[in-house]
Design an enzyme around this catalytic site. Structure first.
Site, PDB file in Angstrom:
ATOM      1  N   THR A 193       0.827  -1.215   0.000  1.00 32.59           N
ATOM      2  CA  THR A 193       0.000   0.000   0.000  1.00 32.59           C
ATOM      3  C   THR A 193       0.861   1.265   0.000  1.00 32.59           C
ATOM      4  OG1 THR A 193      -0.215  -0.004   2.402  1.00 32.59           O
ATOM      5  CG2 THR A 193      -1.969  -1.084   1.183  1.00 32.59           C
ATOM      6  N   ASP A 231       9.072  -7.448   3.485  1.00 27.57           N
ATOM      7  CA  ASP A 231       7.790  -7.682   4.141  1.00 27.57           C
ATOM      8  C   ASP A 231       8.046  -7.905   5.632  1.00 27.57           C
ATOM      9  OD1 ASP A 231       5.405  -9.142   5.101  1.00 27.57           O
ATOM     10  OD2 ASP A 231       4.865  -9.144   2.977  1.00 27.57           O
ATOM     11  N   TYR A 239      -9.949  -6.473  11.281  1.00 26.38           N
ATOM     12  CA  TYR A 239      -8.855  -5.491  11.408  1.00 26.38           C
ATOM     13  C   TYR A 239      -8.653  -5.096  12.867  1.00 26.38           C
ATOM     14  CZ  TYR A 239      -6.474  -0.978  11.149  1.00 26.38           C
ATOM     15  OH  TYR A 239      -5.609   0.068  11.341  1.00 26.38           O
TER      16      TYR A 239
END
Ligand code: UD1
Length: 318
Positions: free
Chosen positions: A36, A55, A143
């Site tokens: 993102t 990552d 989330y």
């Protein structure tokens, strides 16, 4: 001067923290997998930092990134409620596994303190306002569950391993460099880009949904204060917000006025997993971190709209 690691450095929040730390003379290692985040966010600081495309779930990469690091600012995440509703398993990896992987790397490397981008989504839809850190978490979306679980890992690492950690519960952050283009983008970024382009924005719900919209400068400041605060802050959770609630309709009207938008707004049903109201009690952060609201909502909107106009005229020239 300190050496710091910023995860999610190519994101809106990570890159903002990086700019301030760089101005203060820190040595910066930044990681981002660019899922993102965007390299444009690092444009003028890229040559002054060590950037690693990695990552946070990659244990070896995190071990390497933590070498000789004093402070970690963990901003990497897929920061979207609806995305997590759509893909709970896929978002758990970056949001939770990544946090644990990073904690482990930080512990092994002897990092002094790790600051974590926690979320006010932890409070869920409990009717009590304002939200205080003493309330029991009541996450609704995957989330929120992922972000709360991360907080627990941080306090566990503080207690069990003695790694100093601080969870900062961000309340709806906005500002320059926040990506407005995705359907999952923050509402203010979307409204600003839509209204400056003359497009009709959408309010999900009746417009009375409210948030403690917090300008990015406050978040940057909270992170720096958290890194410098006494060890008594370790293992704790702090709200990072303004303590003021603005409805979606008020936000729309404020942006409309600054932008000079003459169009309309459309209403659609509320989104799945959304909470109705959110506003923070910021007294704990004030007392223990010395946190102050350094930039209010209107100032933040003006700065963000100013930035947005610059981006749009650059796009027009290109
Ligand atoms: C946001 C953050 C999340 C953070 C949480 C803390 C973003 C993208 N997400 O989630 O990382 O943990 O705050 O509280 O910043 N809406 C509209 N029109 C739009 C887009 C959204 O009406 O075009 C509405 C949403 O339905 C919601 C509200 O605006 O009711 C806020 O949405 P959003 O900006 O996505 O933030 P949160 O879901 O609160």
């Amino acid at each position: 001067m300190a050496k710091v690691l910023i995860t999610g450095i190519a994101g809106f929040i990570g890159s903002s923290i990086a700019r301030e730390l760089l101005a203060q003379g820190a040595t910066i290692v930044g990681v981002d997998n660019l899922s993102t985040g965007r390299m444009e966010n690092l444009e003028e600081i890229l040559s002054s930092i060590e950037f690693r495309r990695a990552d946070v779930q990659d244990a070896q990469a995190m071990d390497d990134a933590c070498v000789d690091v004093d402070y970690v600012f963990h901003e990497a995440a897929i920061p979207s409620v609806p995305k997590s509703v759509q893909d709970p398993v896929g978002t758990n990896g970056p949001n939770l596994d990544g946090t644990l992987t990073l904690l482990e790397a930080a512990r092994k490397a002897g990092v002094k303190r790790l600051m974590y981008a926690a979320s006010s989504a932890a409070y869920g839809d409990a009717p009590e306002l304002p939200k205080t850190e003493a309330m029991l978490p009541a996450p609704i979306s995957p989330y929120a569950v992922q972000k709360v679980a991360g907080e627990h890992y941080l306090s566990s690492y503080a207690r069990v391993y003695g790694l100093e950690t601080v969870s900062l519960r961000y309340f709806n952050i906005f500002g320059p460099r926040q990506d407005p283009t995705s359907q999952y983008s923050g509402v203010l970024a979307r409204f600003i880009s839509q209204m400056t382009a003359g497009e009709t924005p959408t309010i999900f719900g009746d417009g009375q949904t409210s948030r403690d919209f917090t300008y990015i400068d406050n978040v940057v400041s909270a992170n720096l204060l958290a890194a410098k605060a006494p060890s008594s802050v370790s293992g704790k959770i702090f709200n990072v917000a303004t303590g003021r609630r603005v409805t979606l309709l008020e936000a729309y009207q404020a942006i409309k006025k600054i932008v000079g938008y003459t169009g309309d707004i459309q209403f659609k049903p509320e989104r799945e997993g959304d909470i109705k109201h959110s506003v923070a009690d910021i007294s704990l952060a004030q007392q223990m971190l010395g946190y102050r609201v350094v930039a209010d909502f209107t100032y933040g909107l003006e700065m963000t709209i100013e930035w947005s106009k610059g981006v749009q005229s650059m796009t027009a020239i290109a």
